[in-house]
Design a protein around this motif. Structure first.
Motif, PDB file in Angstrom:
ATOM      1  N   ALA A  35      74.274  39.126  -9.355  1.00  0.00           N
ATOM      2  CA  ALA A  35      73.594  38.742 -10.591  1.00  0.00           C
ATOM      3  C   ALA A  35      72.734  37.513 -10.332  1.00  0.00           C
ATOM      4  N   TYR A  36      71.456  37.613 -10.632  1.00  0.00           N
ATOM      5  CA  TYR A  36      70.565  36.466 -10.502  1.00  0.00           C
ATOM      6  C   TYR A  36      70.761  35.538 -11.705  1.00  0.00           C
ATOM      7  N   PRO A  37      71.025  34.259 -11.487  1.00  0.00           N
ATOM      8  CA  PRO A  37      71.205  33.341 -12.612  1.00  0.00           C
ATOM      9  C   PRO A  37      69.862  32.892 -13.172  1.00  0.00           C
ATOM     10  N   SER A  39      67.913  31.233 -17.012  1.00  0.00           N
ATOM     11  CA  SER A  39      68.186  30.578 -18.290  1.00  0.00           C
ATOM     12  C   SER A  39      67.022  30.793 -19.237  1.00  0.00           C
ATOM     13  N   THR A  87      76.928  32.694 -22.600  1.00  0.00           N
ATOM     14  CA  THR A  87      76.321  33.331 -21.422  1.00  0.00           C
ATOM     15  C   THR A  87      76.581  34.834 -21.431  1.00  0.00           C
ATOM     16  N   ASN A  89      74.723  38.947 -19.932  1.00  0.00           N
ATOM     17  CA  ASN A  89      74.019  39.571 -18.812  1.00  0.00           C
ATOM     18  C   ASN A  89      72.810  40.360 -19.313  1.00  0.00           C
ATOM     19  N   PHE A 102      70.947  40.292 -14.121  1.00  0.00           N
ATOM     20  CA  PHE A 102      70.783  38.859 -14.348  1.00  0.00           C
ATOM     21  C   PHE A 102      71.954  38.313 -15.169  1.00  0.00           C
ATOM     22  N   ARG A 103      72.331  37.079 -14.867  1.00  0.00           N
ATOM     23  CA  ARG A 103      73.293  36.341 -15.691  1.00  0.00           C
ATOM     24  C   ARG A 103      72.499  35.302 -16.484  1.00  0.00           C
ATOM     25  N   VAL A 104      72.468  35.464 -17.798  1.00  0.00           N
ATOM     26  CA  VAL A 104      71.570  34.679 -18.645  1.00  0.00           C
ATOM     27  C   VAL A 104      72.372  33.631 -19.413  1.00  0.00           C
ATOM     28  N   SER A 105      71.949  32.392 -19.302  1.00  0.00           N
ATOM     29  CA  SER A 105      72.588  31.295 -20.026  1.00  0.00           C
ATOM     30  C   SER A 105      71.529  30.527 -20.817  1.00  0.00           C
TER      31      SER A 105
END
Length: 288
Positions: A35-37, A39, A87, A89, A102-105
């Motif tokens: 997973a690409y971090p 924001s 957070t 995904n 993607f990991r979305v925060s």
């Protein structure tokens, strides 16, 4: 009544005993997509640029707003629909049959608000040490450059839309096949590529016969000049694939699609052409 209940109990017991004997293998770590971090913020937009147009976007929850730019379909714009959300995904599918996770925060920082995913893939390739082959990533690129300078010995060509798409040669080294392709533009309009796909298919035996398709992942895609072909110009590229052969019932289809256009070029390669592959014995890695 008691007899019926006894039969039901026995059936449930047998089903439970059968299920208890089934072993479920855990998912291997190597099978998990990284997973690409990234924001997103309330007061700014995060832009993701992909190598091909975005065809599908799946959000973990509705607190992320996603929009594909109409005039640039390979551009995905993200923004927070709620401040300080939990957070989650995001999954994106592109036209070249790639899935991005993607990991979305939530973050108001502008440090990672514009990301070129095509460049990210290129950097990943450069850092890659191929596990199943003895060819390091640096030597892979050097081999691609060498293939670009090789004289053509194959002539598999397709002419469409005042374009000429041809296979000039196939070379092999350490378990890899290097395809040398040339694109010639005989019109005034420049050809801008969007995606290049290699697929193994079954030859149709009947009008309504179904065709199985097996896509191949390219390990290297290297243009002689910048990607694309100017008007009344030509360009050459090299694509590296894991070694394979084809039976008489199968063929390799190479598809080069145009960005924001319909000049989609297709070329079919037979198994006998693959067997004409030449060895690369003169390519040596550079030493410093």
């Amino acid at each position: 009544m008691k007899k019926t209940l006894m039969i039901i109990y026995c059936l449930l017991w047998f089903v439970g005993a059968a299920n208890a004997q089934v072993e479920i293998s855990p998912i291997s770590k190597s099978a998990l997509l990284p997973a690409y971090p990234i924001s997103v913020g309330w007061d700014h937009t995060t832009a993701l640029v992909f190598a091909s147009k975005v065809v599908s976007v799946d959000r973990g929850h509705g607190h992320i707003m996603a929009k594909v730019e109409e005039k640039a379909p390979n551009l995905l714009l993200l923004k927070a629909g709620q401040r300080s959300f939990k957070t989650t995904n995001l999954h994106v599918v592109t036209a070249d049959a790639r899935l991005y996770h993607f990991r979305v925060s939530y973050d108001e920082s502008l440090a990672r608000s514009s990301i070129n995913m095509a460049r990210q893939q290129l950097l990943s390739w450069k850092e890659l040490q191929l596990r199943d082959f003895a060819l390091p990533a640096k030597e892979l690129e050097q081999t691609g450059e060498a293939v670009l300078s090789m004289d053509p010995f194959l002539n598999r060509t397709r002419r469409q839309y005042r374009m000429r798409f041809g296979l000039q040669g196939i070379y092999q080294q350490q378990g890899l096949l290097f395809f040398k392709l040339q694109v010639e533009n005989r019109s005034r309009l420049a050809f801008v590529p969007e995606s290049l796909v290699f697929t193994i298919t079954d030859k149709k035996q009947a009008k309504h016969a179904s065709v199985r398709e097996e896509p191949l992942d390219a390990l290297l895609q290297q243009w002689e000049n910048s990607p694309g072909v100017p008007g009344h110009g030509q360009n050459t590229l090299v694509v590296a694939l894991p070694q394979f052969t084809l039976s008489d019932k199968k063929q390799l289809e190479i598809q080069l699609d145009e960005k924001n256009g319909d000049r989609n070029l297709r070329l079919k390669v037979r198994g006998r052409d693959i067997l004409k592959t030449r060895n690369l014995t003169d390519v040596q890695p550079e030493t410093k």
